[in-house]
Design a protein around this motif. Structure first.
Motif, short mmCIF file in Angstrom:
data_model
loop_
_atom_site.label_atom_id
_atom_site.label_comp_id
_atom_site.label_asym_id
_atom_site.label_seq_id
_atom_site.Cartn_x
_atom_site.Cartn_y
_atom_site.Cartn_z
N PRO A 55 0.81 -1.23 0.00
CA PRO A 55 0.00 0.00 0.00
C PRO A 55 0.84 1.28 0.00
N ARG A 56 2.14 1.17 0.24
CA ARG A 56 3.04 2.32 0.19
C ARG A 56 3.96 2.14 -1.02
N PRO A 57 3.54 2.58 -2.21
CA PRO A 57 4.30 2.29 -3.44
C PRO A 57 5.75 2.76 -3.41
N VAL A 58 6.00 3.92 -2.83
CA VAL A 58 7.37 4.45 -2.82
C VAL A 58 8.28 3.54 -1.99
N LEU A 59 7.86 3.22 -0.78
CA LEU A 59 8.66 2.35 0.07
C LEU A 59 8.80 0.96 -0.55
N PHE A 60 7.72 0.46 -1.12
CA PHE A 60 7.76 -0.86 -1.75
C PHE A 60 8.76 -0.88 -2.90
N LYS A 61 8.78 0.19 -3.71
CA LYS A 61 9.71 0.26 -4.84
C LYS A 61 11.16 0.27 -4.36
N TYR A 62 11.44 1.02 -3.29
CA TYR A 62 12.81 1.06 -2.77
C TYR A 62 13.26 -0.32 -2.29
N VAL A 63 12.36 -1.03 -1.63
CA VAL A 63 12.72 -2.36 -1.14
C VAL A 63 12.93 -3.33 -2.31
N ILE A 64 12.06 -3.26 -3.31
CA ILE A 64 12.21 -4.13 -4.49
C ILE A 64 13.51 -3.81 -5.22
N ASP A 65 13.85 -2.53 -5.32
CA ASP A 65 15.12 -2.16 -5.95
C ASP A 65 16.29 -2.74 -5.17
N GLU A 66 16.20 -2.67 -3.85
CA GLU A 66 17.27 -3.24 -3.02
C GLU A 66 17.35 -4.75 -3.20
N PHE A 67 16.19 -5.39 -3.30
CA PHE A 67 16.16 -6.83 -3.52
C PHE A 67 16.77 -7.17 -4.89
N GLY A 68 16.39 -6.40 -5.92
CA GLY A 68 16.95 -6.64 -7.26
C GLY A 68 18.45 -6.41 -7.30
N ALA A 69 18.93 -5.37 -6.62
CA ALA A 69 20.36 -5.10 -6.60
C ALA A 69 21.12 -6.23 -5.90
N ALA A 70 20.56 -6.75 -4.81
CA ALA A 70 21.22 -7.84 -4.09
C ALA A 70 21.26 -9.10 -4.95
N ARG A 71 20.17 -9.41 -5.63
CA ARG A 71 20.16 -10.61 -6.47
C ARG A 71 21.04 -10.44 -7.70
N ARG A 72 21.09 -9.24 -8.25
CA ARG A 72 21.97 -8.98 -9.40
C ARG A 72 23.42 -9.15 -8.99
#
Length: 240
Positions: free
Chosen positions: A191-208
């Motif tokens: 429900p908080r798109p901005v915070l969710f996007k930051y976490v997903i970006d962090e998840f993507g960076a870690a997996r990359r």
């Protein structure tokens, strides 16, 4: 001589008669006095008895009035006690519905656990339920509770966002083992798109980073025991 005796006899009888008359008069006087004293005592007894009755009646009346006053006060206090008990029950029910328990507030300030998510769900439920108060005559209380829950919710989301970021940064191993808490954290942050996007970006960076590291190791080192061989060992083979 005989005449003197007769005269003396008559004189004696006269004295006796006078004495008897005097005695009878004295006795009558004593009887009258006794009767008067008796009547006076009887009147005094009646007066005293009436005074005692009046005193007893006055005392009984005063005691009755005092008792009635105590009974009235006791009844009033009992009614007030019942009213206070009802008000206490209503207040307890109100607080249970629209306020967090101390352990729930403590869970929101501690590291993220299952209790943290339960407390966050409770905050959301209170925030939704308080809208009922805004449609009633308790708007002031509703606004105060809504503001308080909003502060709890913002602080909880900020803590959850920081925790999810740190947890995603640790997902740099070969296998991606996502914990159930991180899955629930991502669901809560949607429900908080901005915070969710930051976490997903962090998840993507870690997996990359993990994939790049694994590729470099496969390219230069191969398997753990040398099998399979490094990819660069086969770079001269056109078929590969």
């Amino acid at each position: 001589m005989r005449e003197k005796f007769q005269a003396a006899r008559f004189h004696g009888f006269g004295v006796l008669e006078d004495t008897h008359t005097h005695t009878h008069s004295h006795t009558s006087t004593c009887v009258c006095v006794c009767v008067c004293i008796y009547m006076h005592c009887k009147c005094c007894f009646i007066v005293i008895r009436e005074m005692c009755n009046i005193c007893i009646l006055s005392l009984l009346q005063a005691t009755k009035e005092e008792t009635q006053g105590l009974i009235s006060k006791t009844t009033k206090l009992q009614a007030e006690g019942r009213m206070l008990a009802v008000q206490a029950e209503v207040a307890a029910a109100f607080l249970a519905k629209f306020q967090l328990q101390p352990k729930e507030e403590q869970a929101l300030r501690e590291p993220v656990t299952q209790e943290f998510f339960d407390a966050l769900d409770r905050v959301k439920a209170i925030h939704d339920d308080v809208k009922i108060l805004l449609r009633s005559n308790q708007q002031t209380a509703g606004l105060e509770i809504m503001e308080q829950m909003a502060l709890h919710e913002e602080a909880a989301y900020e803590r959850l966002y920081r925790w999810a970021q740190n947890d995603c940064r640790g997902l740099t191993r070969d296998s991606c083992d996502v914990s159930p808490l991180l899955i629930r954290a991502l669901a809560c942050l949607q429900p908080r798109p901005v915070l969710f996007k930051y976490v997903i970006d962090e998840f993507g960076a870690a997996r990359r980073s993990a994939v790049v590291r694994c590729f470099i190791e496969a390219l230069t080192r191969g398997g753990a025991s040398g099998t399979p061989r490094p990819i660069e060992m086969h770079c001269h083979d056109p078929l590969r």
